[in-house]
Design a protein around this motif. Structure first.
Motif, PDB file in Angstrom:
ATOM      1  N   TYR A 141      54.340  73.905  33.357  1.00 18.30           N
ATOM      2  CA  TYR A 141      53.571  72.898  34.089  1.00 18.30           C
ATOM      3  C   TYR A 141      54.481  71.773  34.521  1.00 18.30           C
ATOM      4  N   ARG A 142      53.990  70.961  35.458  1.00 16.75           N
ATOM      5  CA  ARG A 142      54.762  69.842  35.986  1.00 16.75           C
ATOM      6  C   ARG A 142      54.603  68.631  35.076  1.00 16.75           C
ATOM      7  N   PRO A 150      48.422  68.838  28.519  1.00 12.08           N
ATOM      8  CA  PRO A 150      48.661  70.243  28.851  1.00 12.08           C
ATOM      9  C   PRO A 150      47.548  71.112  28.259  1.00 12.08           C
ATOM     10  N   TYR A 186      42.604  74.771  31.451  1.00 10.84           N
ATOM     11  CA  TYR A 186      43.554  75.146  32.508  1.00 10.84           C
ATOM     12  C   TYR A 186      42.845  75.159  33.858  1.00 10.84           C
ATOM     13  N   THR A 210      47.183  76.074  40.597  1.00 10.91           N
ATOM     14  CA  THR A 210      47.763  77.167  39.823  1.00 10.91           C
ATOM     15  C   THR A 210      48.327  78.265  40.716  1.00 10.91           C
ATOM     16  N   LEU A 242      50.894  72.988  40.332  1.00  8.25           N
ATOM     17  CA  LEU A 242      50.998  72.187  39.121  1.00  8.25           C
ATOM     18  C   LEU A 242      51.310  73.046  37.903  1.00  8.25           C
ATOM     19  N   MET A 243      50.671  74.218  37.838  1.00  8.07           N
ATOM     20  CA  MET A 243      50.812  75.042  36.642  1.00  8.07           C
ATOM     21  C   MET A 243      51.002  76.495  37.056  1.00  8.07           C
ATOM     22  N   TYR A 250      51.892  80.616  34.971  1.00 13.44           N
ATOM     23  CA  TYR A 250      52.262  81.310  33.738  1.00 13.44           C
ATOM     24  C   TYR A 250      52.713  82.696  34.136  1.00 13.44           C
TER      25      TYR A 250
END
Lengths: 288, 517, 294
Positions: free
Chosen positions: B178-179, B202, B209, B231, B314-315, B317
C-alpha cells in the motif's frame, strides 16, 4: 499424352497427404482416448469425449460466438477492402504510396501486434482513450466491457486482414477488361449502375474465393483473443478456437481437445461448403 | 555407479577446498579474482562457488535449458548460463518461453519421452504434474550450505513424497502493498474518517480493504493531475487471476482450527470451492471491481505491476513484482510503499461445524504461491552437469547479486535472506521499508495458518475451471454461488477423470505442508 | 412553360468537390488507422517503465525521457535477447518452405486447372477443396502428432523439420491462388503448343509458366506472410537450437511486459515484409497481376 497429367498433380498431392495423413489419423484416434496430463497415451474411451462435448454448453456458445465474429469481421473486411480498392484503383494522388501502405498490416505477426494493440486499448496507459476524450466523448471500456471487448478484438482483426481483401480485389479490378465500361457509358449508365452491372459481377469469382479463405483463417483466431482479453470479460470473447486451445494446451486434455477439433473440422467443412455454394449462386451469376 | 564417482569427486573438491588454505596458502594468489570478472561482490566458497565450477571441465558437452521469458527468472538464467559456459567450457543453450506456453513446452517432450531439456525452470505449482519426470536432487547437493539454509517452507515446497525433486532458487508468496505516504497523510486520514467514521489504517480484513479502496477511487490523491484508484488486482481470466482469487478467499475459508484440506476434503475428495467461505471471498472480489482503475477488471499481472508500481493505485496484493517496481531507483514513489500481510476476516467458515466463527483478531492466513523453481529432467543424459548448473545458479554469490536486480524476480527463500540490513545497504530502501519487508515475508514463512497451491496432477484444469467460474461472477453473468457451484461440478468431473486416489495421494503432500503446524 | 435544363451544370462542381473530399477523407482516415499502431510502437520503443506508467505520451523529451533500452535489448543488450540468429533462421525456413510449396503447388494447380481427375468420387473441385481444407484444422491439436512425426524422422528442433511442416501449411495457399490463376489463362495457349508437338510438360514450362509470373508473385507473397508469421509450430516443434523470430520476440514477454522491447521488435520484424509489399505493388501497378486471382 494425358498420362502426363499425373506428373503435375501427384507430387504435391502425395507430399501433402504424406505430411498430413499421420497427424490427421492420429488426431482421430486421440479423440477416442483419455489422454490428459496424468494419463498420456492412446487409451480407449469410446465415445466418452464426444458425449461430453455434446453437453458442453461452453463449447457451443463459443462456436456461436466464433461464427458471429468470423462472419462479421470477414464481411466488414470485404466491404472495406472493396471500397479501398475502388478508391486507389484509378486516379488518386500518390496512388502507389497508398497501395503499399494499405498492404502493410497484413505483413505483421499477429501475436506481436496483439500485444501492441493491447497497449493501445489499455484504458489508463494507452493512447486511444485520451484521443477519444479529446474529441469530447467519454472514454471507452475497451477490454473490460463484454460488448466493447468483442468490438476491440474485431477491430484488430479488421486492421490486420482488410489488406488481404484489398489486394485480391485491387488485382481483380486492374485485370477487368475495359469494353464493358465503354458499353455501359454508351447506355448512359451512372456510376452506381455501372458498378452493379459491370464491376461487381467481374469480381464475383474472386470475391467468393477470398471470402472462403478468410472465413477459414478468421475462424482460427487465437493470438488476438489470448493476448487482449483471454476470452473475457466472463466468456464474452471466448471463441471455439480459443476454447480448444484452453482445453488442449492449458488444461492439457489432449483427448478431449482432439474431439473438439474433429467436430470443429466437420462443422467447418459443412458450413464452408454451404457458404461457398450460396455465394456462388448469389454473386457469380446474378440476373443481368 | 557414475553418481557414486561424482559424489566422491565432489567430496574431494570440498575436502581439497577446505585443505587449501592450510596446505598451500600460496595457491590463493593464483585464484582468479571472480568478483572482478563477474557481477558479484565476492565469491563464496562452497561446492558450487565460482572457483569450484571453474575447476570442472565440461568442454565438448551441451546443456539445454528451458526457462521463463526475459527478464523475470529468464534474464538471470541467461546470465548464469553464459558464466557457466565460460567457466566449464560446456555449450549451454537457453530457450525463453512466456508463462502461458511454458507448461506445454515442457510437458509434450515429457509425455512423449523426448529428452529435450536437461535443466528446467518453472513454477513450483506444476510439481504435481511434473514429479514423475524429474530427477531427485542428489545428496551431495542437498548438503550444500545453500540448501541447508532453505527455510522450512521452501524445503517443503521442493519436496514430493519425502524426496527432494526441486532445486530451490526463488521463494514466492502473496502479500499486500500500500501507499504509506497516503495512509500517513493527515489530510487523507481526516478525509477518510469523515467519510467512514473510522481511522485510516492499513486494512486487516478484506471488508476494510474494499472500504478504503472505494474511498480512494476516482480522484487525484497524489496531485499529479491524473485520477487515482483504490486497488489493482490480477483479474484477467487466463492470466494468474486464480492466484489473486485464492488470496481473497483464504481469510474466509482457511480456518486455523480445521485440518484436512482447503481445496478439497482430503478424505472424501469433495471440492470445497462452493462452501460459504469461498463464496464470501468471491463476493468481495466482485465488489472490489468498482474501485479498480479503468480496465482494471481485465488486468494481467503486468498491468497490476504498472498500475501499482507506477503510482496509479493505493493498494495491491500479489507477488513481489509490483512492490519491487515501486522501489526501483528511478521510481517516483520509491520508499513511499509498504508491504504487509494479506488482509483476512473476522468471520471464518468452519466446515466441520458448518457454521461461521467469529474471531477477535482477523484471521490472516499466509498464501505461499507459485515460486519459480528449477529441476533436472529424469531423461537427461547430463544430470551431473545440470545439477552443477542449478547449484551454481543458486550459489550464495550469485543469489546475493540476483536479489539486487528487481526485474530478475529472485526473492528471499533462505534464512540468510531475511536480513533487513541487506535491503537497506544494497538496495537503498529506508530502514522502515526494509524492516517491514523482512517482517512481512518472515511472517508468512512462520504463519501457522497457511495455504499452498493445489499441487496435484491436472492443476491446470482445476485452475482454469476456477478462473472461468470467477470470471463469470465478475462479469455478472452468474451469482458467486452459482459460479462456484458450477466450478465444484467441474472439479468433481476432473477428479473422476484423473482418478480420486491419484489426486488424493498428490493432495496429501499439500495438506501435509498446511497441517504441519 | 419554363425551360428546365437537362443537366444542372452549376451544381456539378459542388458535388464533385464533395465527392473528392469524401474520397480523400476516407483514404486519409484509413491511412491513419493503418499507421496508428506503428507510430505508437515507435514512440513506445523509446520509453522505459516510467515513460510507460506516465500514461499515453507521444513526444520524446517533451513528454517523456527517451531511453534506447528497448532497442539495445534486441541486439544482446541487458534485459533482452539477441534476435540476429533467429532472424536468419526465420528467413531460411520461410524461403525454404515457400519455394517448395510454390513449386509443388504450382504443378498441382496446373494439373487441376487443365486436366480432369477422378479418384473414386473425388473430382477436381473436391481435390482443390481438399488442399484448401488443410488450413481448417486448428493447429493446437496437431502439435503432438507433428511432434511425434518429426521425432520419428529425427527432425525435431531443426530447420528441415520446420520446413516440412510449413510445406503442409503453405502449399494449400499456393494451390488456391494458382488454380484460379491458371483458370484465367486461355486454354487456347496450351492447345496451340500441343499442336506444335510439345508434350504437356514442355508446354507448361515453355508456354504457361512465363505467363504465370504475376500469379507466382501473389502466391509467393501469401506463402511468405503466413510462413514468416507462424508462431505456433515454430514454438512447439523446437527446443533450444532452432529458434525463429516470433518465438524469440515473445521471449521478451515476461510478467513485467517490456512494452519498449516488444514495440522495437515488432517494428524490426515487419521490415523485410514491407519490402515485399513494394515488390508486389510494382507488379500491381504495371498491370502485371492482371488475372493473377481470377
Amino acid at each position: 499424352m494425358y498420362r502426363q497429367k499425373y506428373l503435375f498433380l501427384t507430387p504435391g498431392l502425395i507430399a501433402l497427404v504424406a505430411i498430413i495423413l499421420f497427424p490427421l489419423l492420429f488426431t482421430i484416434r486421440v479423440s477416442f482416448s483419455g489422454w490428459d496430463v496424468y494419463n498420456p497415451g492412446l487409451s480407449w474411451k469410446g465415445g466418452q469425449n464426444f458425449s461430453r462435448l455434446m453437453a458442453d454448453s461452453r463449447y457451443w456458445a463459443a462456436l456461436g460466438r466464433l461464427s458471429v465474429m468470423a462472419v462479421g469481421t470477414v464481411l466488414i473486411q470485404y466491404v472495406l477492402g472493396f471500397a479501398l480498392a475502388l478508391l486507389v484503383w484509378r486516379d488518386v494522388i500518390a496512388r502507389r504510396f497508398f497501395r503499399v501502405l494499405f498492404l502493410v498490416p497484413m505483413m505483421t505477426t499477429p501475436v506481436i501486434m496483439s500485444v501492441i494493440w493491447r497497449t493501445i486499448f489499455h484504458e489508463s496507459l494507452g493512447p486511444l482513450n485520451p484521443i477519444i476524450r479529446g474529441l469530447g466523448l467519454p472514454g471507452v471500456p475497451w477490454l473490460s466491457d463484454p460488448v466493447w471487448a468483442f468490438v476491440a478484438v474485431m477491430l484488430v482483426e479488421i486492421w490486420q486482414w482488410t489488406p488481404f481483401m484489398f489486394l485480391l480485389l485491387l488485382a481483380g479490378l486492374l485485370s477487368l477488361p475495359s469494353e464493358p465500361y465503354l458499353a455501359a457509358r454508351i447506355d448512359g449508365a451512372g456510376p452506381v449502375r455501372t458498378f452493379f452491372s459491370v464491376t461487381f459481377p467481374g469480381l464475383a469469382a474472386i470475391s467468393v474465393g477470398a471470402i472462403v479463405i478468410r472465413l477459414i483463417e478468421a475462424s482460427k483466431i487465437l493470438d488476438t483473443v489470448y493476448v487482449m482479453t483471454s476470452g473475457g470479460p466472463g466468456e464474452s470473447t471466448e471463441t471455439a478456437s480459443y476454447y480448444i486451445y484452453i482445453r488442449g494446451l492449458r488444461d492439457f486434455q489432449i483427448g478431449y481437445s482432439a474431439a473438439l477439433s474433429i467436430i470443429y473440422l466437420v462443422i467447418m467443412i459443412v458450413a464452408l461448403t454451404i457458404i461457398a455454394k450460396l455465394l456462388v449462386r448469389f454473386l457469380v451469376r446474378p440476373a443481368p | 555407479m557414475t553418481s557414486r564417482i561424482r559424489n566422491s569427486l565432489l567430496a574431494t573438491t570440498v575436502l581439497s577446498l577446505a585443505a587449501l588454505p592450510v596446505a598451500a596458502p600460496s595457491a590463493w594468489a593464483e585464484t582468479p579474482d571472480y568478483a572482478a570478472m563477474y557481477p558479484i561482490s565476492a565469491d563464496v566458497p562452497g561446492v558450487c562457488s565460482f572457483e569450484a565450477i571453474d575447476a570442472r571441465d565440461y568442454s565438448g558437452r551441451t546443456l539445454n535449458i528451458i526457462t521463463h521469458a526475459i527478464p523475470v527468472i529468464g534474464e538471470p538464467t541467461a546470465l548464469h548460463a553464459a558464466q557457466f559456459a565460460e567457466l566449464t567450457g560446456a555449450t549451454v543453450n537457453v530457450v525463453h518461453v512466456p508463462f502461458g506456453d511454458l507448461f506445454q513446452r515442457i510437458m509434450i517432450p515429457f509425455q512423449t519421452g523426448q529428452a529435450a531439456y536437461d535443466a528446467l525452470f518453472f513454477p513450483s505449482l506444476w510439481l504435481g504434474d511434473f514429479n514423475p519426470y524429474l530427477a531427485p536432487v542428489p545428496e551431495a547437493y542437498r548438503e550444500t550450505q545453500g540448501m541447508q539454509d532453505l527455510t522450512a517452507t521452501y524445503r517443503g515446497v521442493a519436496t514430493w513424497n519425502n524426496e527432494m525433486l526441486l532445486y530451490t532458487m526463488d521463494g514466492d508468496r502473496h502479500y499486500m502493498k500500500y501507499r504509506a505516504d497516503i495512509f500517513d497523510n493527515p489530510d487523507m486520514q481526516a478525509r477518510f474518517e469523515q467519510e467512514t467514521g473510522r481511522a485510516l489504517t492499513p486494512p486487516a480484513t478484506w471488508e476494510e480493504y474494499n472500504e478504503i479502496a472505494a474511498v480512494f477511487s476516482g480522484w487525484d490523491w497524489d496531485g499529479d493531475g491524473q485520477p487515482n484508484f483504490g486497488t489493482a488486482e490480477v483479474t484477467q481470466r487466463d492470466d494468474l487471476m486464480f492466484s489473486a482469487f485464492i488470496s481473497r478467499v483464504a481469510g474466509y475459508a482457511k480456518n486455523p482450527d480445521v485440518t484436512g484440506g482447503f481445496f478439497f476434503d482430503l478424505e472424501t475428495m469433495e471440492p470445497l470451492v462452493n462452501t460459504p467461505g469461498w463464496v464470501r471471498g468471491l463476493e468481495m472480489f466482485v465488489a472490489a471491481q468498482a474501485s479498480m482503475p479503468p480496465g482494471g477488471t481485465n488486468f494481467g499481472l503486468g498491468d497490476e505491476i504498472f498500475s501499482f508500481g507506477g503510482g496509479q493505485t493505493l493498494m495491491s496484493y500479489s507477488w513481489d513484482d509490483a512492490f519491487i517496481q515501486a522501489q526501483q531507483e528511478d521510481s517516483p514513489i520509491r520508499n513511499s510503499v509498504m508491504p504487509t500481510a494479506l488482509p483476512g476476516s473476522t468471520e471464518v467458515w468452519n466446515r466441520n461445524t458448518g457454521e461461521w466463527e467469529t474471531f477477535a483478531e482477523p484471521n490472516r492466513p499466509g498464501y505461499v504461491t507459485w515460486g519459480w523453481t528449477s529441476a533436472v529432467a529424469g531423461s537427461s543424459q547430463n544430470q551431473d552437469m545440470a545439477f552443477d548448473f542449478l547449484c551454481f545458479f543458486a550459489n550464495e554469490a550469485n543469489t546475493e547479486s540476483d536479489m539486487q536486480v528487481g526485474r530478475y524476480g529472485v526473492n528471499p527463500y533462505r534464512e540468510s535472506h531475511f536480513e533487513a540490513a541487506f535491503y537497506e545497504d544494497e538496495l537503498g530502501w529506508t530502514p522502515e521499508v526494509s524492516q517491514a519487508y523482512v517482517e512481512t515475508l518472515r511472517g508468512i514463512d512462520e504463519n501457522p495458518n497457511r495455504v499452498f497451491d493445489l499441487r496435484v496432477p491436472g492443476v491446470g484444469e482445476f485452475m482454469s475451471s476456477l478462473a472461468a467460474g470467477v470470471a463469470r461472477a465478475q462479469a455478472g453473468t452468474a451469482t458467486p454461488q452459482q459460479a462456484l457451484d458450477d466450478v465444484a461440478d467441474e472439479w468433481r468431473a476432473i477428479v473422476d477423470r484423473i482418478g480420486a486416489d491419484t489426486i488424493r495421494a498428490a493432495y496429501a503432500n499439500v495438506v501435509a505442508l498446511e497441517d504441519a503446524r | 412553360m419554363t425551360h428546365q435544363p437537362l443537366d444542372p451544370e452549376p451544381r456539378a462542381p459542388v458535388s464533385r468537390t464533395l465527392k473528392l473530399a469524401l474520397k480523400y477523407g476516407f483514404i486519409l482516415f484509413w491511412s491513419a488507422f493503418v499507421v496508428f499502431p506503428f507510430l505508437w510502437a515507435l514512440t513506445t520503443s523509446f520509453k522505459d517503465a516510467n515513460g510507460v506508467t506516465n500514461g499515453a505520451t507521444w513526444l520524446p523529451w517533451l513528454q517523456y525521457q527517451p531511453s534506447t533500452q528497448g532497442w539495445a535489448s534486441l541486439f544482446g543488450g541487458p534485459g533482452g535477447t539477441n534476435i540476429v540468429r533467429p532472424y536468419l533462421n526465420s528467413i531460411w525456413v520461410t524461403l525454404g518452405a515457400s519455394v517448395v510449396s510454390i513449386t509443388l503447388g504450382t504443378l498441382a494447380a496446373y494439373g487441376l486447372s487443365r486436366f480432369t481427375f477422378r479418384f473414386l468420387f473425388f473430382r477436381n473441385a473436391d481435390i482443390t477443396f481438399f488442399f484448401i481444407s488443410q488450413r481448417i484444422m486448428p493447429p493446437i491439436v496437431l502439435a503432438i502428432p507433428f511432434f511425434l512425426m518429426l521425432r520419428a524422422l529425427g527432425l525435431l528442433d531443426s530447420l528441415a523439420g520446420l520446413i516440412l511442416v510449413y510445406v503442409a501449411l503453405l502449399m494449400p495457399i499456393a494451390v488456391w491462388v494458382m488454380v484460379d490463376f491458371f483458370n484465367s489463362i486461355p486454354r487456347g495457349l496450351d492447345e496451340m503448343a500441343w499442336m506444335d508437338g510439345c508434350d504437356p510438360i514442355t508446354t507448361f514450362f515453355r508456354v504457361i509458366l512465363p505467363n504465370a509470373v504475376p500469379g507466382l508473385v501473389v502466391a509467393g507473397m501469401f506463402c511468405v506472410i503466413f510462413g514468416w508469421n507462424d508462431f505456433f509450430f515454430a514454438f512447439t516443434l523446437t527446443f533450444t537450437q532452432t529458434q525463429l523470430l516470433p518465438v524469440s520476440i515473445v521471449a521478451l514477454n515476461s510478467s513485467v511486459t517490456p512494452w519498449w522491447a516488444l514495440s522495437a521488435s515488432a517494428l524490426v520484424s515487419i521490415a523485410p515484409l514491407v519490402l515485399l509489399a513494394f515488390v508486389v505493388e510494382r507488379f500491381l501497378s504495371k498491370g502485371g497481376l492482371a488475372g493473377a486471382v481470377r
